[in-house]
Scaffold this motif. Structure first.
Motif, PDB file in Angstrom:
ATOM      1  N   GLU A  67       0.828  -1.206   0.000  1.00 23.45           N
ATOM      2  CA  GLU A  67       0.000   0.000   0.000  1.00 23.45           C
ATOM      3  C   GLU A  67       0.860   1.253   0.000  1.00 23.45           C
ATOM      4  OE1 GLU A  67      -0.191  -2.501   2.078  1.00 23.45           O
ATOM      5  OE2 GLU A  67      -2.234  -3.324   2.037  1.00 23.45           O
ATOM      6  N   ALA A  68       1.926   1.230   0.810  1.00 18.28           N
ATOM      7  CA  ALA A  68       2.820   2.393   0.871  1.00 18.28           C
ATOM      8  C   ALA A  68       3.550   2.578  -0.455  1.00 18.28           C
ATOM      9  CB  ALA A  68       3.818   2.222   2.012  1.00 18.28           C
ATOM     10  N   ASN A  69       4.050   1.473  -1.020  1.00 18.45           N
ATOM     11  CA  ASN A  69       4.769   1.574  -2.289  1.00 18.45           C
ATOM     12  C   ASN A  69       3.858   2.078  -3.406  1.00 18.45           C
ATOM     13  OD1 ASN A  69       7.117   0.656  -1.093  1.00 18.45           O
ATOM     14  ND2 ASN A  69       6.765  -1.481  -1.663  1.00 18.45           N
ATOM     15  N   GLN A  70       2.599   1.697  -3.359  1.00 14.24           N
ATOM     16  CA  GLN A  70       1.655   2.171  -4.364  1.00 14.24           C
ATOM     17  C   GLN A  70       1.483   3.684  -4.266  1.00 14.24           C
ATOM     18  OE1 GLN A  70      -2.373   0.638  -3.976  1.00 14.24           O
ATOM     19  NE2 GLN A  70      -2.721   0.835  -6.186  1.00 14.24           N
ATOM     20  N   LEU A  71       1.457   4.209  -3.058  1.00 16.75           N
ATOM     21  CA  LEU A  71       1.347   5.658  -2.862  1.00 16.75           C
ATOM     22  C   LEU A  71       2.605   6.374  -3.357  1.00 16.75           C
ATOM     23  CD1 LEU A  71      -0.334   5.808   0.657  1.00 16.75           C
ATOM     24  CD2 LEU A  71      -1.303   6.646  -1.501  1.00 16.75           C
ATOM     25  N   VAL A  72       3.768   5.750  -3.150  1.00 12.85           N
ATOM     26  CA  VAL A  72       5.010   6.346  -3.646  1.00 12.85           C
ATOM     27  C   VAL A  72       4.973   6.434  -5.173  1.00 12.85           C
ATOM     28  CG1 VAL A  72       7.509   6.042  -3.834  1.00 12.85           C
ATOM     29  CG2 VAL A  72       6.363   5.613  -1.648  1.00 12.85           C
ATOM     30  N   GLU A  73       4.498   5.367  -5.817  1.00 11.10           N
ATOM     31  CA  GLU A  73       4.382   5.383  -7.271  1.00 11.10           C
ATOM     32  C   GLU A  73       3.363   6.431  -7.726  1.00 11.10           C
ATOM     33  OE1 GLU A  73       6.343   3.736  -9.483  1.00 11.10           O
ATOM     34  OE2 GLU A  73       7.392   3.404  -7.584  1.00 11.10           O
ATOM     35  N   ARG A  74       2.294   6.553  -6.983  1.00  6.73           N
ATOM     36  CA  ARG A  74       1.273   7.556  -7.325  1.00  6.73           C
ATOM     37  C   ARG A  74       1.857   8.948  -7.226  1.00  6.73           C
ATOM     38  NH1 ARG A  74      -4.618   8.011  -4.284  1.00  6.73           N
ATOM     39  NH2 ARG A  74      -5.288   9.998  -5.228  1.00  6.73           N
ATOM     40  N   HIS A  75       2.714   9.166  -6.223  1.00  7.02           N
ATOM     41  CA  HIS A  75       3.360  10.474  -6.085  1.00  7.02           C
ATOM     42  C   HIS A  75       4.218  10.774  -7.307  1.00  7.02           C
ATOM     43  CE1 HIS A  75       6.941  12.899  -4.759  1.00  7.02           C
ATOM     44  NE2 HIS A  75       5.958  13.736  -4.481  1.00  7.02           N
ATOM     45  N   ARG A  76       4.950   9.796  -7.799  1.00  6.63           N
ATOM     46  CA  ARG A  76       5.780  10.010  -8.986  1.00  6.63           C
ATOM     47  C   ARG A  76       4.918  10.349 -10.198  1.00  6.63           C
ATOM     48  NH1 ARG A  76       8.898   5.522 -10.712  1.00  6.63           N
ATOM     49  NH2 ARG A  76      10.243   6.997 -11.803  1.00  6.63           N
ATOM     50  N   GLU A  77       3.784   9.678 -10.323  1.00  6.86           N
ATOM     51  CA  GLU A  77       2.888   9.940 -11.449  1.00  6.86           C
ATOM     52  C   GLU A  77       2.303  11.349 -11.373  1.00  6.86           C
ATOM     53  OE1 GLU A  77      -0.027   6.880 -11.317  1.00  6.86           O
ATOM     54  OE2 GLU A  77       1.386   5.260 -11.811  1.00  6.86           O
ATOM     55  N   VAL A  78       1.859  11.737 -10.184  1.00  2.16           N
ATOM     56  CA  VAL A  78       1.290  13.075 -10.017  1.00  2.16           C
ATOM     57  C   VAL A  78       2.359  14.135 -10.241  1.00  2.16           C
ATOM     58  CG1 VAL A  78       0.285  14.677  -8.331  1.00  2.16           C
ATOM     59  CG2 VAL A  78      -0.581  12.335  -8.499  1.00  2.16           C
ATOM     60  N   PHE A  79       3.544  13.891  -9.718  1.00  2.31           N
ATOM     61  CA  PHE A  79       4.625  14.877  -9.842  1.00  2.31           C
ATOM     62  C   PHE A  79       5.079  15.027 -11.285  1.00  2.31           C
ATOM     63  CE2 PHE A  79       8.611  17.014  -9.253  1.00  2.31           C
ATOM     64  CZ  PHE A  79       8.414  17.768  -8.100  1.00  2.31           C
ATOM     65  N   ALA A  80       4.840  14.011 -12.106  1.00  2.10           N
ATOM     66  CA  ALA A  80       5.227  14.088 -13.514  1.00  2.10           C
ATOM     67  C   ALA A  80       4.499  15.215 -14.244  1.00  2.10           C
ATOM     68  CB  ALA A  80       4.965  12.759 -14.213  1.00  2.10           C
ATOM     69  N   SER A  81       3.471  15.788 -13.640  1.00  2.00           N
ATOM     70  CA  SER A  81       2.811  16.962 -14.216  1.00  2.00           C
ATOM     71  C   SER A  81       3.760  18.152 -14.250  1.00  2.00           C
ATOM     72  CB  SER A  81       1.571  17.337 -13.399  1.00  2.00           C
ATOM     73  OG  SER A  81       0.618  16.300 -13.415  1.00  2.00           O
ATOM     74  N   TYR A  82       4.805  18.109 -13.413  1.00  2.00           N
ATOM     75  CA  TYR A  82       5.797  19.185 -13.377  1.00  2.00           C
ATOM     76  C   TYR A  82       7.019  18.817 -14.222  1.00  2.00           C
ATOM     77  CZ  TYR A  82       2.858  20.535  -9.467  1.00  2.00           C
ATOM     78  OH  TYR A  82       1.780  20.871  -8.696  1.00  2.00           O
ATOM     79  N   PHE A  83       7.594  17.672 -13.951  1.00  2.00           N
ATOM     80  CA  PHE A  83       8.698  17.144 -14.760  1.00  2.00           C
ATOM     81  C   PHE A  83       8.924  15.691 -14.361  1.00  2.00           C
ATOM     82  CE2 PHE A  83      10.646  19.513 -11.195  1.00  2.00           C
ATOM     83  CZ  PHE A  83      11.359  18.507 -10.556  1.00  2.00           C
ATOM     84  N   PRO A  84       9.556  14.891 -15.230  1.00  4.22           N
ATOM     85  CA  PRO A  84       9.792  13.483 -14.903  1.00  4.22           C
ATOM     86  C   PRO A  84      10.623  13.353 -13.625  1.00  4.22           C
ATOM     87  CG  PRO A  84      10.178  13.890 -17.236  1.00  4.22           C
ATOM     88  CD  PRO A  84      10.000  15.231 -16.599  1.00  4.22           C
ATOM     89  N   LEU A  85      10.203  12.430 -12.779  1.00  5.78           N
ATOM     90  CA  LEU A  85      10.836  12.279 -11.475  1.00  5.78           C
ATOM     91  C   LEU A  85      11.446  10.897 -11.347  1.00  5.78           C
ATOM     92  CD1 LEU A  85      11.110  13.840  -8.723  1.00  5.78           C
ATOM     93  CD2 LEU A  85       9.106  12.538  -7.959  1.00  5.78           C
ATOM     94  N   THR A  86      12.777  10.830 -11.231  1.00  7.33           N
ATOM     95  CA  THR A  86      13.438   9.555 -10.995  1.00  7.33           C
ATOM     96  C   THR A  86      13.278   9.172  -9.533  1.00  7.33           C
ATOM     97  OG1 THR A  86      15.576  10.516 -10.390  1.00  7.33           O
ATOM     98  CG2 THR A  86      15.154  10.148 -12.752  1.00  7.33           C
TER      99      THR A  86
END
Length: 267
Positions: free
Chosen positions: A195-214
């Motif tokens: 569940e936590a890892n899924q939220l971390v991935e979701r954060h990367r997806e949402v943040f991609a609205s600004y720029f790609p996030l490694t």
């Protein structure tokens, strides 16, 4: 009208200089029969007469108007050709081209503004979209701090194509993520869990609205969310202690992908 030409005619080089047309173009028009010199010297050199030069003048004018060589040939050689109609059609194409160029110019203006300002919204629009706690000076501060980075350029290029509605979609996604993070922490979700890892991935997806996030960059953000007073206040305002919990689930996810959070860098 063309200048007077002596009885011997003009050479290719003389015509090129007079009309501003390359010798190569004149040779091409000769080879294709569009504009052939009427005279030849005893040595075989081409010579253009006054009538030839008149035709060349018309070719140059029509070409500058954007007509293709085949269309020019038809106008010049077909006595029944509808010259005004052909020119009106060309005018329509020119108007369409001007419209496209104006749109391109407007797009370039937005891109320039986005690189320089970061956010193409008024202060009122920013407050309406991001909430009263939003500081309209933040984009300018970010530009001053990060303006020379690849990530700022990526962000600006994305921002150039966004209006209030698109930014509202981004803001809603961020708000939904913050709510999901707070709910997960309340529910006792532990770092490293699915569940936590899924939220971390979701954060990367949402943040991609600004720029790609490694993932390494995400670790750096997690540190900043916890250490920076402004970011910590935001997340802890969602739930007390959320800034630290968020950093911990980011670190745990990074470890699962072979990244040491203690040595992660912005790359």
């Amino acid at each position: 009208m063309p200048d007077a030409i002596d009885a011997d005619g003009l050479t290719v080089g003389q015509v090129s200089a007079r009309l501003g047309v390359t010798v190569r173009a004149l040779h091409h028009w000769d080879e294709t029969g569009l504009a052939r010199p009427s005279l030849r010297t005893a040595a075989g050199y081409r010579l253009y007469t006054a009538a030839d030069l008149e035709r060349l003048h018309r070719i140059v004018v029509y070409r500058e108007l954007g007509l293709g060589l085949d269309r020019i040939r038809a106008i010049l050689d077909d006595q029944a050709a509808d010259v005004p109609g052909a020119l009106r059609a060309q005018r329509t194409q020119v108007a369409e081209r001007i419209d496209r160029l104006q749109q391109l110019s407007a797009g370039l203006d937005r891109m320039i503004d986005a690189h320089e300002r970061g956010l193409l919204l008024t202060a009122e629009q920013q407050a309406a979209i991001f909430g009263p706690q939003w500081n309209p000076d933040w984009p300018a501060q970010a530009r001053q701090r990060y303006g020379d980075t690849t990530q700022w350029r990526q962000y600006a290029e994305a921002a150039a194509g966004r209006g209030p509605q698109e930014w509202q979609t981004v803001a809603d996604a961020v708000t939904d993520l913050d709510r999901a993070l707070g709910d997960a922490m309340d529910a006792g979700v532990t770092p490293g869990s699915p569940e936590a890892n899924q939220l971390v991935e979701r954060h990367r997806e949402v943040f991609a609205s600004y720029f790609p996030l490694t993932r390494q960059m995400q670790v750096c953000l997690g540190r900043m969310y916890e250490a920076d007073p402004g970011f910590a206040a935001h997340y802890d305002g969602v739930r007390p202690g959320l800034a630290t919990w968020f950093r911990r689930i980011i670190d745990a996810s990074a470890r699962a992908h072979g990244i040491d959070p203690d040595t992660a860098t912005w790359q």
